[in-house]
Design a protein around this motif. Structure first.
Motif, PDB file in Angstrom:
ATOM      1  N   ARG A  67       0.746   2.937  -3.479  1.00  0.00           N
ATOM      2  CA  ARG A  67      -0.501   3.662  -3.792  1.00  0.00           C
ATOM      3  C   ARG A  67      -1.540   2.696  -4.346  1.00  0.00           C
ATOM      4  NH1 ARG A  67      -2.379   8.748  -5.149  1.00  0.00           N
ATOM      5  NH2 ARG A  67      -3.969   8.790  -6.772  1.00  0.00           N
ATOM      6  N   THR A  68      -1.113   1.816  -5.247  1.00  0.00           N
ATOM      7  CA  THR A  68      -2.026   0.853  -5.853  1.00  0.00           C
ATOM      8  C   THR A  68      -2.620  -0.069  -4.801  1.00  0.00           C
ATOM      9  OG1 THR A  68      -0.737   0.921  -7.891  1.00  0.00           O
ATOM     10  CG2 THR A  68      -2.232  -0.955  -7.591  1.00  0.00           C
ATOM     11  N   VAL A  69      -1.777  -0.560  -3.910  1.00  0.00           N
ATOM     12  CA  VAL A  69      -2.237  -1.461  -2.850  1.00  0.00           C
ATOM     13  C   VAL A  69      -3.203  -0.736  -1.914  1.00  0.00           C
ATOM     14  CG1 VAL A  69      -1.507  -2.762  -0.814  1.00  0.00           C
ATOM     15  CG2 VAL A  69      -0.211  -2.915  -2.941  1.00  0.00           C
ATOM     16  N   TYR A  70      -2.836   0.492  -1.552  1.00  0.00           N
ATOM     17  CA  TYR A  70      -3.674   1.266  -0.619  1.00  0.00           C
ATOM     18  C   TYR A  70      -5.055   1.535  -1.206  1.00  0.00           C
ATOM     19  CZ  TYR A  70      -5.565   5.271   1.805  1.00  0.00           C
ATOM     20  OH  TYR A  70      -6.403   6.125   2.470  1.00  0.00           O
ATOM     21  N   LEU A  71      -5.095   1.971  -2.452  1.00  0.00           N
ATOM     22  CA  LEU A  71      -6.382   2.294  -3.074  1.00  0.00           C
ATOM     23  C   LEU A  71      -7.250   1.057  -3.224  1.00  0.00           C
ATOM     24  CD1 LEU A  71      -5.309   4.885  -5.799  1.00  0.00           C
ATOM     25  CD2 LEU A  71      -6.368   5.315  -3.569  1.00  0.00           C
ATOM     26  N   MET A  77     -12.669  -1.835   1.473  1.00  0.00           N
ATOM     27  CA  MET A  77     -13.254  -1.442   2.755  1.00  0.00           C
ATOM     28  C   MET A  77     -14.543  -0.642   2.550  1.00  0.00           C
ATOM     29  SD  MET A  77      -9.820  -0.426   4.913  1.00  0.00           S
ATOM     30  CE  MET A  77     -10.763   0.110   6.330  1.00  0.00           C
ATOM     31  N   GLU A  78     -14.561   0.239   1.545  1.00  0.00           N
ATOM     32  CA  GLU A  78     -15.765   1.022   1.259  1.00  0.00           C
ATOM     33  C   GLU A  78     -16.898   0.124   0.781  1.00  0.00           C
ATOM     34  OE1 GLU A  78     -14.337   3.894  -1.509  1.00  0.00           O
ATOM     35  OE2 GLU A  78     -13.656   5.297   0.046  1.00  0.00           O
ATOM     36  N   ALA A  79     -16.558  -0.888  -0.029  1.00  0.00           N
ATOM     37  CA  ALA A  79     -17.575  -1.828  -0.507  1.00  0.00           C
ATOM     38  C   ALA A  79     -18.174  -2.616   0.657  1.00  0.00           C
ATOM     39  CB  ALA A  79     -16.963  -2.787  -1.533  1.00  0.00           C
TER      40      ALA A  79
END
Length: 423
Positions: A67-71, A77-79
């Protein structure tokens, strides 16, 4: 590729060759593009499973590290997406500013040339140039990004412009133009050709070609004819079908861009057009149409950049329903989308000018109420004042203030050129 039986949560899992990506803490799918990752865990039966659905896998508490890696990856990616969008917007604004500057410069070059070639007298030159300068400076000011008056001229000409055309420079952000630059051009060409339609269209074709040549003569700018920001697509001619009848002309709103076009239509409806025309424009689809006398005719022409010629064009649905006259060519219903606003078309200015110049026609026009009773000119004007004028004035102010235009305390004022001072 095999598909495992659904686990206890009903999610299908895939069995395919995988590569461990230790720098991400997840498994990379070699069959997909390199930035798609698979998030592993074990089913209740102990079977190894993985999924492309990172968010669903991350909801499982035993997969906290994934979860940590994914977020983290999602945040990066959003940045990157925001940065790309920001860069794209900056590029678009720069291109728009370049387009406006090139359009204004090309228009002024051609208009100066027209005045010289037609031997305009000093008073006409000074009057028309002031109006055109003001209309172009105003257009540059209300755009986003803004274009300053200085940007439309060569550096060595700026001192002369400042000394000679002081009023347009002082009032382009406080006073309103009554016409677009192209409408002023059409007015002058109509004047020098005595209202003769064939001569006017030929002159306009010549000047339109010069606009486009001057506009994209610098190849590195990569400007296209469709991007010219100050041209009118359609010209309209109105007259009474009688010998020696006066001919009036109008152009479609020649300001490129949604907001500049909205502003010019609102200014025209409030301060420029005949109020009968303004009333119908403001009524939009709910209007009953303005009935003109049976001998009033209206014909329009669309400019084609492919061959630099005008072609007769039938009225759009909005004009056909708003102005009850003899159109040539006749109206033809089509499935084409008509996404321009009411008041944008050349017929509006052309017929408004006819009402201005012909008292008999002006007094004869009328519309109908919901009971199909005749509403004469006097009552149309009253209805415009009671139903639309205050709202329209607020709309104009709101649009102008959104473009950093200074509205005078005395209210909205049209620009008036200064008289030429003989020394």
């Amino acid at each position: 590729m095999e598909t495992a039986a659904p686990d206890s949560r009903g999610t299908d899992r895939l069995r395919v060759p995988t590569l461990w990506a230790p720098w991400t803490g997840c498994i990379q799918n070699p069959l997909l593009c390199t930035d798609q990752f698979l998030f592993p865990s074990f089913s209740k039966t102990g079977e190894f499973i993985w999924s492309e659905d990172g968010e669903n896998r991350a909801e499982n508490k035993q997969d906290h590290r994934f979860r940590t890696v994914y977020l983290k990856k999602k945040k990066n990616m959003e940045a990157e997406k925001r940065q790309r969008k920001k860069a794209s917007m900056a590029k678009h604004k720069n291109y728009l500013k370049q387009t406006i500057k090139a359009s204004g410069t090309a228009f002024l070059e051609v208009f100066h040339k027209l005045l010289e070639e037609t031997n305009a007298n000093t008073d006409d030159v000074f009057q028309y140039l002031q109006r055109v300068y003001h209309a172009i400076f105003f257009f540059g000011h209300i755009n986003n990004p803004q274009v300053n008056p200085k940007d439309f001229f060569p550096a060595d000409a700026w001192n002369t412009i400042q000394n000679v055309f002081q009023r347009p420079l002082a009032e382009y952000n406080t006073h309103l133009p009554s016409q677009t630059p192209y409408s002023i051009l059409l007015e002058y060409i109509t004047k020098i050709h005595g209202g003769r339609k064939e001569s006017i269209l030929e002159e306009l074709e010549k000047r339109n070609k010069e606009f486009l040549v001057n506009f994209y003569k610098d190849e590195k700018n990569q400007l296209q004819p469709r991007n010219f920001a100050l041209s009118a697509t359609v010209i309209s001619h109105s007259c009474v079908n009688k010998p020696n009848s006066a001919n009036t002309y109008g152009s479609s709103i020649a300001y490129k861009g949604t907001v500049p076009r909205q502003i010019m239509i609102a200014i025209s409806a409030l301060l420029v057009w005949d109020k009968v025309i303004s009333y119908e424009v403001r009524c939009k689809e709910s209007g009953r149409g303005i009935q003109f006398p049976n001998d009033v005719c209206c014909d329009s022409y669309k400019f084609k950049t492919s061959n630099n010629k005008y072609k007769p064009v039938c009225p759009c649905t909005k004009c056909y329903e708003s102005y009850i006259v003899k159109f040539d060519p006749k109206f033809v219903k089509t499935d084409k989308q008509e996404d321009w606003p009411h008041g944008n078309c050349a017929e509006t200015e052309s017929l408004s000018n006819l009402l201005r110049d012909n008292e008999d026609i002006r007094n004869a026009v009328h519309t109908y109420d919901n009971n199909k009773e005749i509403v004469n000119r006097e009552n149309i004007i009253k209805r415009f004042a009671n139903e639309h004028e205050d709202e329209l004035q607020k709309e104009v102010k709101r649009l102008l203030e959104s473009c950093r235009f200074h509205v005078n305390q005395n209210g909205l004022e049209l620009f008036t050129p200064a008289a030429f001072a003989y020394i």
